[in-house]
Design a protein around this motif. Sequence first.
Motif, PDB file in Angstrom:
ATOM      1  N   TYR A   3      16.875 -13.000 -10.758  1.00 12.91           N
ATOM      2  CA  TYR A   3      15.668 -13.716 -11.195  1.00 12.91           C
ATOM      3  C   TYR A   3      14.521 -13.262 -10.295  1.00 12.91           C
ATOM      4  CZ  TYR A   3      12.377 -17.415 -12.271  1.00 12.91           C
ATOM      5  OH  TYR A   3      11.256 -18.102 -12.652  1.00 12.91           O
ATOM      6  N   ILE A   4      13.592 -12.502 -10.863  1.00 18.34           N
ATOM      7  CA  ILE A   4      12.530 -11.878 -10.067  1.00 18.34           C
ATOM      8  C   ILE A   4      11.208 -12.626 -10.215  1.00 18.34           C
ATOM      9  CG2 ILE A   4      11.146  -9.768  -9.782  1.00 18.34           C
ATOM     10  CD1 ILE A   4      14.089  -9.604  -8.756  1.00 18.34           C
ATOM     11  N   THR A   5      10.564 -12.862  -9.062  1.00 23.34           N
ATOM     12  CA  THR A   5       9.255 -13.535  -9.069  1.00 23.34           C
ATOM     13  C   THR A   5       8.153 -12.644  -8.479  1.00 23.34           C
ATOM     14  OG1 THR A   5       9.759 -14.503  -6.897  1.00 23.34           O
ATOM     15  CG2 THR A   5      10.289 -15.835  -8.854  1.00 23.34           C
ATOM     16  N   HIS A   6       8.537 -11.630  -7.688  1.00 24.06           N
ATOM     17  CA  HIS A   6       7.576 -10.766  -7.000  1.00 24.06           C
ATOM     18  C   HIS A   6       8.016  -9.302  -7.122  1.00 24.06           C
ATOM     19  CE1 HIS A   6       6.855 -14.702  -5.273  1.00 24.06           C
ATOM     20  NE2 HIS A   6       5.743 -14.273  -4.703  1.00 24.06           N
ATOM     21  N   CYS A   7       7.054  -8.380  -7.294  1.00 21.20           N
ATOM     22  CA  CYS A   7       7.372  -6.953  -7.422  1.00 21.20           C
ATOM     23  C   CYS A   7       6.649  -6.143  -6.344  1.00 21.20           C
ATOM     24  CB  CYS A   7       6.967  -6.439  -8.800  1.00 21.20           C
ATOM     25  SG  CYS A   7       7.912  -7.171 -10.160  1.00 21.20           S
ATOM     26  N   ILE A   8       7.383  -5.208  -5.738  1.00 22.24           N
ATOM     27  CA  ILE A   8       6.838  -4.357  -4.670  1.00 22.24           C
ATOM     28  C   ILE A   8       7.056  -2.895  -5.069  1.00 22.24           C
ATOM     29  CG2 ILE A   8       6.912  -3.787  -2.212  1.00 22.24           C
ATOM     30  CD1 ILE A   8       8.185  -6.558  -1.726  1.00 22.24           C
ATOM     31  N   PHE A   9       5.992  -2.118  -5.007  1.00 22.89           N
ATOM     32  CA  PHE A   9       6.040  -0.735  -5.493  1.00 22.89           C
ATOM     33  C   PHE A   9       5.799   0.276  -4.374  1.00 22.89           C
ATOM     34  CE2 PHE A   9       4.920  -3.407  -9.021  1.00 22.89           C
ATOM     35  CZ  PHE A   9       5.504  -2.822 -10.145  1.00 22.89           C
ATOM     36  N   ASP A  10       6.652   1.279  -4.315  1.00 18.80           N
ATOM     37  CA  ASP A  10       6.344   2.491  -3.563  1.00 18.80           C
ATOM     38  C   ASP A  10       5.170   3.155  -4.289  1.00 18.80           C
ATOM     39  OD1 ASP A  10       6.795   4.843  -1.873  1.00 18.80           O
ATOM     40  OD2 ASP A  10       7.570   5.755  -3.706  1.00 18.80           O
ATOM     41  N   MET A  11       4.569   4.197  -3.715  1.00 22.99           N
ATOM     42  CA  MET A  11       3.432   4.826  -4.400  1.00 22.99           C
ATOM     43  C   MET A  11       3.677   6.283  -4.788  1.00 22.99           C
ATOM     44  SD  MET A  11      -0.575   5.083  -3.278  1.00 22.99           S
ATOM     45  CE  MET A  11      -0.330   6.221  -1.925  1.00 22.99           C
ATOM     46  N   ASP A  12       3.956   7.135  -3.796  1.00 22.20           N
ATOM     47  CA  ASP A  12       4.061   8.573  -4.069  1.00 22.20           C
ATOM     48  C   ASP A  12       5.244   8.895  -4.974  1.00 22.20           C
ATOM     49  OD1 ASP A  12       1.892   9.817  -2.513  1.00 22.20           O
ATOM     50  OD2 ASP A  12       2.880   8.852  -0.830  1.00 22.20           O
ATOM     51  N   GLY A  13       4.942   9.547  -6.090  1.00 15.84           N
ATOM     52  CA  GLY A  13       6.005   9.938  -7.007  1.00 15.84           C
ATOM     53  C   GLY A  13       6.478   8.804  -7.896  1.00 15.84           C
TER      54      GLY A  13
END
Length: 229
Positions: A3-13
């Motif tokens: 159950y996901i409430t928050h998303c964190i993204f890498d950037m390069d590629g």
Amino acid sequence: MAYITHCIFDMDGLLLDTERVYTEVTQQILDKYANGVKFTWDVKSQLMGRSGDESARMVVDTYKLPMTIQEYLDMTAIIQEALFPKAKLMPGVEKLIKHLKQHDIPIAVATSSTRAKFELKTSLNKEIFDLFDVIICGDDPEIKNAKPSPDLFLAAQKHLGNPPAENCLVFEDAVNGIQAGLNAKMNVVWIPDENIKALTGEDTHGAHCVLNSMEDFSPEAFSLPPFNE
């Protein structure tokens, strides 16, 4: 599925098509100082997600370049300055980021890039990166260790208000990044370059989900609002 409430993204590629710039820049230097030896994916895959200093050291050592780490960094910075501002978004990124923002899902970028390089790389797509609630960069004071240490993701979690790790979803393209996400006890979606996939075969490296492109991501699989809402 989690159950996901928050998303964190890498950037390069992952958000930006900058990995090809790194390849181009490194190859230009190898053409000049290492008799044009090819910068291959088995080496490149080990650099992805690492800090600039670590990556530089590995390139200089691997290809026995006749320069110091700092000279290599200075040289690459000049070439990158011309190429990074042209970096385009990866397929599916704009749709997903706007969708999450529209549904008030907190989102963060956690990149090994320095703050200055982040500004350079995102200049063409500033309106998309302005949608993120939190931007964590590799040279932020609280980041002591680069990926695969979890520092970047833990800092993003903290600045997003400390949601439980099991409710956080990390998006990564690098194996180092998967390890960092897992070390932060978070769920990880892996979207590898096809060259890395070819190198690692069926190995998921512990990622909870492996996709060919962000276009293939189904929010509802992680209890996030579906695209048609």
